[in-house]
Scaffold this active site. Structure first.
Site, PDB file in Angstrom:
ATOM      1  N   GLY A   1      11.465 -45.527  20.882  1.00 22.22           N
ATOM      2  CA  GLY A   1      12.370 -44.302  21.105  1.00 22.22           C
ATOM      3  C   GLY A   1      13.853 -44.314  20.883  1.00 22.22           C
ATOM      4  O   GLY A   1      14.399 -43.470  20.953  1.00 22.22           O
ATOM      5  N   HIS A   2      14.249 -45.591  20.347  1.00 24.28           N
ATOM      6  CA  HIS A   2      15.492 -45.910  19.964  1.00 24.28           C
ATOM      7  C   HIS A   2      15.667 -46.397  18.461  1.00 24.28           C
ATOM      8  O   HIS A   2      16.185 -47.561  18.463  1.00 24.28           O
ATOM      9  CB  HIS A   2      16.160 -46.769  20.757  1.00 24.28           C
ATOM     10  CG  HIS A   2      17.787 -46.935  20.980  1.00 24.28           C
ATOM     11  ND1 HIS A   2      18.668 -47.566  20.202  1.00 24.28           N
ATOM     12  CD2 HIS A   2      18.409 -46.344  21.965  1.00 24.28           C
ATOM     13  CE1 HIS A   2      19.708 -47.249  20.259  1.00 24.28           C
ATOM     14  NE2 HIS A   2      19.876 -46.563  21.436  1.00 24.28           N
ATOM     15  N   PHE A   3      15.583 -45.608  17.617  1.00 22.68           N
ATOM     16  CA  PHE A   3      15.108 -44.215  17.416  1.00 22.68           C
ATOM     17  C   PHE A   3      14.165 -44.134  16.625  1.00 22.68           C
ATOM     18  O   PHE A   3      14.058 -45.039  15.566  1.00 22.68           O
ATOM     19  CB  PHE A   3      16.279 -43.469  16.888  1.00 22.68           C
ATOM     20  CG  PHE A   3      17.406 -43.662  17.912  1.00 22.68           C
ATOM     21  CD1 PHE A   3      17.420 -42.747  18.922  1.00 22.68           C
ATOM     22  CD2 PHE A   3      18.858 -44.184  17.472  1.00 22.68           C
ATOM     23  CE1 PHE A   3      18.555 -42.724  19.911  1.00 22.68           C
ATOM     24  CE2 PHE A   3      19.741 -44.284  18.457  1.00 22.68           C
ATOM     25  CZ  PHE A   3      19.641 -43.478  19.694  1.00 22.68           C
TER      26      PHE A   3
ATOM     27  N   LEU B   1      17.264 -48.885  16.020  1.00 26.09           N
ATOM     28  CA  LEU B   1      18.809 -49.654  16.423  1.00 26.09           C
ATOM     29  C   LEU B   1      18.638 -50.442  17.662  1.00 26.09           C
ATOM     30  O   LEU B   1      17.807 -49.929  18.854  1.00 26.09           O
ATOM     31  CB  LEU B   1      19.794 -48.535  16.607  1.00 26.09           C
ATOM     32  CG  LEU B   1      20.301 -47.979  15.236  1.00 26.09           C
ATOM     33  CD1 LEU B   1      21.149 -46.743  15.754  1.00 26.09           C
ATOM     34  CD2 LEU B   1      20.688 -48.865  14.247  1.00 26.09           C
TER      35      LEU B   1
ATOM     36  N   ILE C   1      10.663 -50.558  22.468  1.00 24.54           N
ATOM     37  CA  ILE C   1      12.043 -49.960  22.733  1.00 24.54           C
ATOM     38  C   ILE C   1      12.364 -49.157  21.230  1.00 24.54           C
ATOM     39  O   ILE C   1      12.905 -48.150  21.529  1.00 24.54           O
ATOM     40  CB  ILE C   1      12.952 -50.928  22.785  1.00 24.54           C
ATOM     41  CG1 ILE C   1      12.743 -51.391  24.458  1.00 24.54           C
ATOM     42  CG2 ILE C   1      14.309 -50.639  22.676  1.00 24.54           C
ATOM     43  CD1 ILE C   1      13.371 -52.476  24.808  1.00 24.54           C
TER      44      ILE C   1
END
Lengths: 93, 157
Positions: free
Chosen positions: B37-39, B44, B34
């Site tokens: 992509g975040h980020f 985060l 995750i």
């Protein structure tokens, strides 16, 4: 009855942003006022708090689903208010 | 936490049925797909997963109240606030209390704290129904073991 209606109409108007003058004793909460089941949970919460009762939503839904009752019996404003009055009376009995 | 499997809680540390409160603790993993992509370059914990953490914490309280007889499904968030960033490796403490038990629904208040400071909070609405599939009930009972759900609290509650 009138005070119950006034309180419930005010709750619905504030919860669902519906003009209070459009809510009448004959209004069907779902069919006429367009209240969906999620919004009705908010209304039920506010009614439970305002009257110190627990609207038996599950029982009503089951009865409607089983064909033992119609939505009009529970969700037309005058009938809803009558049910609330019954629950309040039962609580204080 | 195993974010990819929606396991947002590590353990239940307090469950008080009489006072209708629960507290969980969880540590955000250092690595997760995750965070790719975040980020990129600035991992985060996604806000939606923090909301899910509060929902799961509240949900276990409801399961405790119903003695594993009914399943809560998230229906609404209100006044949700994500006050600070939460980064990988952070341990979060999540508490939930029941504000109202209605017929077929529950309203809960939940908050996440980091080092004692509130970082997220929200009001949550759940529909509470009979378990719609036996497999789900079995899964939740297994999850309860993983989370060290204090079964004694139900017996004494």
């Amino acid at each position: 009855m009138s005070s119950t209606f006034d309180t419930v109409a005010k709750i619905i108007a504030e919860t669902c942003d519906i003009p209070i003058e459009t809510i009448t004793a004959e209004s069907h909460a779902i069919n006429d006022l367009g209240i969906d089941s999620l919004d009705f949970l908010d209304i039920a919460f506010a009614i439970d708090k305002a009257f110190g009762i627990k609207l038996p939503l599950e029982q009503w839904t089951q009865e409607v689903n089983d064909g033992k009752a119609t939505t009009e019996q529970y969700f037309v404003m005058k009938n809803l208010c009558a049910r609330i009055d019954e629950l309040v009376a039962a609580k204080s009995a | 936490m195993r974010l990819e499997y929606f396991q947002l809680l590590d353990r239940i540390v307090e469950l008080d049925i009489a006072n209708r409160t629960i507290r969980t603790e969880s540590t955000v993993p250092q690595e997760s797909t995750i965070f790719e992509g975040h980020f990129p370059g600035y991992p985060l914990m996604p806000g939606v997963l923090l909301l899910e953490n509060m929902a799961q914490t509240s949900g276990w309280l409801i399961i405790g109240l119903t003695k594993f007889d009914r399943m809560p499904f998230l229906a609404a968030f209100k006044e949700a606030k994500l006050r600070t960033f939460i980064t990988p490796g952070t341990t979060i403490s999540t508490t939930a209390t029941i504000e109202h038990e209605g017929s077929g629904y529950v309203i809960a208040q939940a908050e996440i704290r980091v080092d004692g400071k509130v970082t997220c909070d929200a009001e949550l609405t759940f529909r509470v129904v009979n378990f719609p599939a036996p497999e789900l009930k079995v899964y939740m009972q297994k999850e309860a073991e993983r989370l060290q759900f204090p079964l004694g609290a139900i017996a004494n509650g």
